[in-house]
Design a protein around this motif. Structure first.
Motif, PDB file in Angstrom:
ATOM      1  N   GLU A  34       3.438 -15.897   1.129  1.00 41.71           N
ATOM      2  CA  GLU A  34       4.007 -16.342  -0.154  1.00 41.71           C
ATOM      3  C   GLU A  34       3.173 -15.867  -1.341  1.00 41.71           C
ATOM      4  O   GLU A  34       3.701 -15.608  -2.416  1.00 41.71           O
ATOM      5  N   LYS A  35       1.870 -15.813  -1.124  1.00 45.66           N
ATOM      6  CA  LYS A  35       0.975 -15.502  -2.240  1.00 45.66           C
ATOM      7  C   LYS A  35       0.453 -14.063  -2.215  1.00 45.66           C
ATOM      8  O   LYS A  35      -0.515 -13.742  -2.912  1.00 45.66           O
ATOM      9  N   LEU A  36       1.104 -13.204  -1.436  1.00 47.03           N
ATOM     10  CA  LEU A  36       0.654 -11.807  -1.407  1.00 47.03           C
ATOM     11  C   LEU A  36       0.831 -11.123  -2.763  1.00 47.03           C
ATOM     12  O   LEU A  36       0.055 -10.238  -3.123  1.00 47.03           O
ATOM     13  N   ASP A  37       1.853 -11.566  -3.506  1.00 48.97           N
ATOM     14  CA  ASP A  37       2.036 -10.999  -4.844  1.00 48.97           C
ATOM     15  C   ASP A  37       0.790 -11.220  -5.694  1.00 48.97           C
ATOM     16  O   ASP A  37       0.372 -10.346  -6.432  1.00 48.97           O
ATOM     17  N   HIS A  38       0.249 -12.424  -5.566  1.00 50.36           N
ATOM     18  CA  HIS A  38      -0.953 -12.747  -6.341  1.00 50.36           C
ATOM     19  C   HIS A  38      -2.113 -11.831  -5.936  1.00 50.36           C
ATOM     20  O   HIS A  38      -2.770 -11.237  -6.790  1.00 50.36           O
ATOM     21  N   ILE A  39      -2.328 -11.707  -4.634  1.00 52.56           N
ATOM     22  CA  ILE A  39      -3.448 -10.888  -4.151  1.00 52.56           C
ATOM     23  C   ILE A  39      -3.246  -9.433  -4.587  1.00 52.56           C
ATOM     24  O   ILE A  39      -4.146  -8.799  -5.133  1.00 52.56           O
ATOM     25  N   ASP A  40      -2.034  -8.936  -4.368  1.00 51.61           N
ATOM     26  CA  ASP A  40      -1.698  -7.560  -4.714  1.00 51.61           C
ATOM     27  C   ASP A  40      -1.883  -7.301  -6.207  1.00 51.61           C
ATOM     28  O   ASP A  40      -2.362  -6.236  -6.616  1.00 51.61           O
ATOM     29  N   SER A  41      -1.543  -8.302  -7.006  1.00 51.24           N
ATOM     30  CA  SER A  41      -1.587  -8.114  -8.461  1.00 51.24           C
ATOM     31  C   SER A  41      -3.010  -7.915  -8.985  1.00 51.24           C
ATOM     32  O   SER A  41      -3.215  -7.445 -10.095  1.00 51.24           O
ATOM     33  N   LEU A  42      -3.978  -8.285  -8.161  1.00 52.62           N
ATOM     34  CA  LEU A  42      -5.364  -8.104  -8.599  1.00 52.62           C
ATOM     35  C   LEU A  42      -5.769  -6.631  -8.542  1.00 52.62           C
ATOM     36  O   LEU A  42      -6.674  -6.190  -9.245  1.00 52.62           O
ATOM     37  N   GLY A  43      -5.102  -5.900  -7.639  1.00 50.71           N
ATOM     38  CA  GLY A  43      -5.464  -4.488  -7.461  1.00 50.71           C
ATOM     39  C   GLY A  43      -6.387  -4.272  -6.272  1.00 50.71           C
ATOM     40  O   GLY A  43      -6.980  -3.209  -6.142  1.00 50.71           O
ATOM     41  N   VAL A  44      -6.486  -5.285  -5.412  1.00 45.81           N
ATOM     42  CA  VAL A  44      -7.362  -5.132  -4.248  1.00 45.81           C
ATOM     43  C   VAL A  44      -6.637  -4.345  -3.147  1.00 45.81           C
ATOM     44  O   VAL A  44      -5.416  -4.181  -3.179  1.00 45.81           O
ATOM     45  N   ASP A  45      -7.414  -3.855  -2.195  1.00 39.17           N
ATOM     46  CA  ASP A  45      -6.857  -2.972  -1.165  1.00 39.17           C
ATOM     47  C   ASP A  45      -6.858  -3.594   0.218  1.00 39.17           C
ATOM     48  O   ASP A  45      -6.127  -3.186   1.104  1.00 39.17           O
ATOM     49  N   LEU A  46      -7.787  -4.518   0.403  1.00 45.27           N
ATOM     50  CA  LEU A  46      -8.064  -4.968   1.752  1.00 45.27           C
ATOM     51  C   LEU A  46      -8.206  -6.485   1.739  1.00 45.27           C
ATOM     52  O   LEU A  46      -8.865  -7.028   0.854  1.00 45.27           O
ATOM     53  N   ILE A  47      -7.559  -7.139   2.701  1.00 40.62           N
ATOM     54  CA  ILE A  47      -7.680  -8.593   2.799  1.00 40.62           C
ATOM     55  C   ILE A  47      -8.487  -8.921   4.042  1.00 40.62           C
ATOM     56  O   ILE A  47      -8.202  -8.404   5.127  1.00 40.62           O
ATOM     57  N   TRP A  48      -9.516  -9.726   3.879  1.00 33.57           N
ATOM     58  CA  TRP A  48     -10.258 -10.253   5.024  1.00 33.57           C
ATOM     59  C   TRP A  48      -9.839 -11.699   5.173  1.00 33.57           C
ATOM     60  O   TRP A  48      -9.964 -12.487   4.245  1.00 33.57           O
ATOM     61  N   ILE A  49      -9.332 -12.005   6.367  1.00 32.51           N
ATOM     62  CA  ILE A  49      -8.860 -13.351   6.595  1.00 32.51           C
ATOM     63  C   ILE A  49      -9.806 -14.031   7.589  1.00 32.51           C
ATOM     64  O   ILE A  49     -10.063 -13.506   8.662  1.00 32.51           O
ATOM     65  N   CYS A  50     -10.351 -15.167   7.212  1.00 35.08           N
ATOM     66  CA  CYS A  50     -11.269 -15.907   8.076  1.00 35.08           C
ATOM     67  C   CYS A  50     -10.527 -16.309   9.359  1.00 35.08           C
ATOM     68  O   CYS A  50      -9.307 -16.259   9.402  1.00 35.08           O
ATOM     69  N   PRO A  51     -11.240 -16.719  10.415  1.00 35.53           N
ATOM     70  CA  PRO A  51     -10.616 -16.875  11.737  1.00 35.53           C
ATOM     71  C   PRO A  51      -9.360 -17.743  11.749  1.00 35.53           C
ATOM     72  O   PRO A  51      -9.338 -18.837  11.191  1.00 35.53           O
ATOM     73  N   ILE A  52      -8.332 -17.199  12.424  1.00 39.15           N
ATOM     74  CA  ILE A  52      -7.057 -17.918  12.520  1.00 39.15           C
ATOM     75  C   ILE A  52      -6.651 -18.092  13.980  1.00 39.15           C
ATOM     76  O   ILE A  52      -5.534 -18.460  14.283  1.00 39.15           O
TER      77      ILE A  52
END
Ligand code: TEU
Length: 550
Positions: A34-52
């Motif tokens: 749902e919030k990928l738009d927010h992350i993408d809008s920052l201009g970042v390239d890579l998402i590190w997601i803590c353990p799931i």
């Protein structure tokens, strides 16, 4: 050598606290989507997601009971597949967290291992014979208490550097290593773009398990007894050769106890181990004589020295990770800046610092809006196992608990784990129901919604400074030189290549400092204050100057 991961900017998500889509008070994978738009809008390239992964959550996912299953509370494997696709559709990449120093005690391996000495899984962990009330040595766990836990069934102790629910895996056993490589392969074949490797510096144990001198500070115990064990580089090299090198991925090892002597080896391109490492030299600067909960002020000369030394150590071979906060430390703006009078300026200053040093920058969720520490009135409101254990230990030692609560306010890991502040509404737009951990009351002011509307917000500054870094490769690959290493509050450095020279200056203080570039050819191209004044730097002001050489 140029590499995509050197040019990337990373955004770290702590899934429990990012966004809850199901309404049970716990963040989940669909929330992230749902919030990928927010992350993408920052201009970042890579998402590190803590353990799931599947986990009983003794340490919020850093205790894995099934490495191939995504925890149902996060949405399970199908939700993960959706996330990966959604991230890739936006031309971003996804990095998982690999916790391979230890498993959960609820993992099948450990359930079997503890049954008998001749169980095929017994040798997956570290065991020592002894008597129930005499642990094999005096080692203390990172989370307090002995690292040894008694197992009645086999009349042995097992080793756990973290909680007793996180038994350390025995990397000396080639079958264990093979299991880990298979897990890595499993996720890489699903299309994952890399791994952050939890406490990778601890996987090789000093098998003599010699006791530590009673007076040695824990930080030195970590460095000299737990970290950088004799076979750590062999193990990582083997992992690289057998799995990592076969994929175009990014790897960053978390390295408690990794210092300038060992650090460069983990990241040297020639050594073929990892791309980057998180060292903690600058993250333990405010640990006093009695450690983390005995905080002291930041010494900025020392702070600068650490960045300069690590830059030098990796200047010709290797690469740095640049970070000032994550889920294990308090908030950047509260810890290094001023979250009160100069909240806006100091949050933006550290954004500028992250984006102008040499190395891959890591942004932790919420820092892009300047989220701050939280101060609960009593220990009951704290969830973190590390904080709670430290509290119990302090109580036993007869410490002044009013003082200790102040230290908790400053240092608890929960400072970084409060729910992401999306809106001014109840529960900060994180969830519709009561979150697993209390929301910071300042969400009514500090939130994404407010900052979207304000062109000069911290959020919009993050976007600006990220775009600025991306537009200037000098800021990625250019050399680094500290021009004023002995100044107690000014951090002035050059970033330079054949064509361009940038001079970056930060005022790391609550006071105005007189300063101007000595050469009029320097043009100011970025800054965190809307109105600058010639000849001086406001409190927490950052300015970036450019000089075109060619
Ligand atoms: O952290 C390792 C680590 O060394 C931290 O526990 C650190 O010492 C501590 O937070 C300082 O207060 C990693 C994870 O990032 C952390 O969340 C886990 O709890 C830990 O490993 C165990 O897996």
């Amino acid at each position: 050598m140029k590499n995509w991961w050197k040019e990337s900017i990373v955004y770290q998500v702590y899934p429990r606290s990012f966004k809850d889509s199901s309404g049970n008070g716990v963040g989940d994978i669909d929330g992230i989507i749902e919030k990928l738009d927010h992350i993408d809008s920052l201009g970042v390239d890579l998402i590190w997601i803590c353990p799931i992964y599947r986990s009983p959550n003794a340490d919020n996912g850093y205790d894995i009971s099934d490495y191939r299953k995504i925890n149902d509370e996060f949405g399970g494997n199908t939700a993960f597949e959706r996330l990966l696709k959604a991230v890739h559709n936006r031309d971003m990449k996804l990095m998982m967290d690999l916790v391979a120093n230890h498993s959960s005690d609820e993992h099948y391996w450990f359930q079997e291992a503890k049954k008998s000495k001749d169980n095929p899984y017994h040798d997956y962990y570290h065991w020592k014979e002894g008597l129930p009330d005499t642990p094999p040595n005096n080692w203390e766990s990172v989370f307090n208490g002995s690292v040894w836990e008694w197992n009645e069934k086999t009349q042995e102790y097992y080793l756990h550097l973290f909680t007793q629910k996180q038994p350390d895996l025995n990397w000396e056993n080639p079958t264990v290593r093979k299991e880990i490589y298979d897990i890595i392969t499993f996720w890489l074949n699903k299309g994952v773009d890399g791994f952050r490797m939890d406490v990778i510096s601890l996987i090789s144990k000093r098998m003599e398990f010699t006791s530590v001198p009673e007076t040695l500070p824990f930080i030195d115990v970590m460095e000299q007894y737990y970290s950088n064990g004799p076979r750590v580089h062999d193990f990582i090299k083997e992992m690289n050769k057998q799995v990592l090198s076969r994929y175009d991925i990014v790897t960053v090892g978390e390295g408690p106890g990794v210092n300038l002597t060992h650090g460069p080896k983990y990241v040297s391109a020639a050594e073929k181990e990892l791309n980057m490492i998180f060292h903690f030299d600058h993250m333990t600067l405010d640990f006093g004589p009695e450690g983390k909960y005995d905080p002291i002020p930041i010494d900025w000369i020392y702070f600068k020295k650490i960045f300069s030394q690590w830059d030098k150590a990796t200047a010709n071979d290797g690469w740095n990770s640049i970070f000032l906060g994550n889920h294990d430390f308090s908030r950047i703006v509260s810890r290094f800046g001023n979250d009160n009078t100069y909240h806006d300026a100091s949050a933006k200053l550290f954004a500028t610092l992250l984006m102008t040093l040499r190395g891959t920058p890591y942004i932790y969720q919420g820092d892009e809006i300047g989220m701050t520490n939280i101060q609960h009135p009593s220990i009951e409101a704290y969830d973190d196992i590390e904080t709670r254990n430290a509290w119990d230990a302090a109580e036993k030692e007869g410490k002044d608990m009013t003082q200790f609560l102040k230290a908790v306010h400053r240092q608890s890991r929960d400072n970084a784990r409060t729910p992401m502040q999306w809106k001014a509404t109840t529960y900060a737009g994180f969830s519709n129901s009561k979150p697993w951990i209390p929301v910071n009351p300042n969400h009514t002011e500090v939130n994404v919604d407010n900052q979207e509307k304000d062109p000069n917000s911290i959020l919009n500054y993050y976007r600006k400074i990220i775009a600025f870094r991306k537009a200037n490769t000098t800021l990625i690959y250019g050399s680094y030189q500290d021009l004023a290493p002995d100044h107690p509050h000014l951090y002035i450095y050059l970033r330079e290549d054949e064509k361009t020279r940038f001079m970056v200056v930060h005022n790391l203080s609550d006071s105005t400092i007189n300063w101007a570039p000595q050469d009029s050819k320097y043009k100011m191209v970025m800054g965190n204050y809307e109105k600058t004044q010639e000849g001086l730097l406001h409190p927490w002001e950052s300015q970036v100057y450019r000089l075109d050489i060619a």
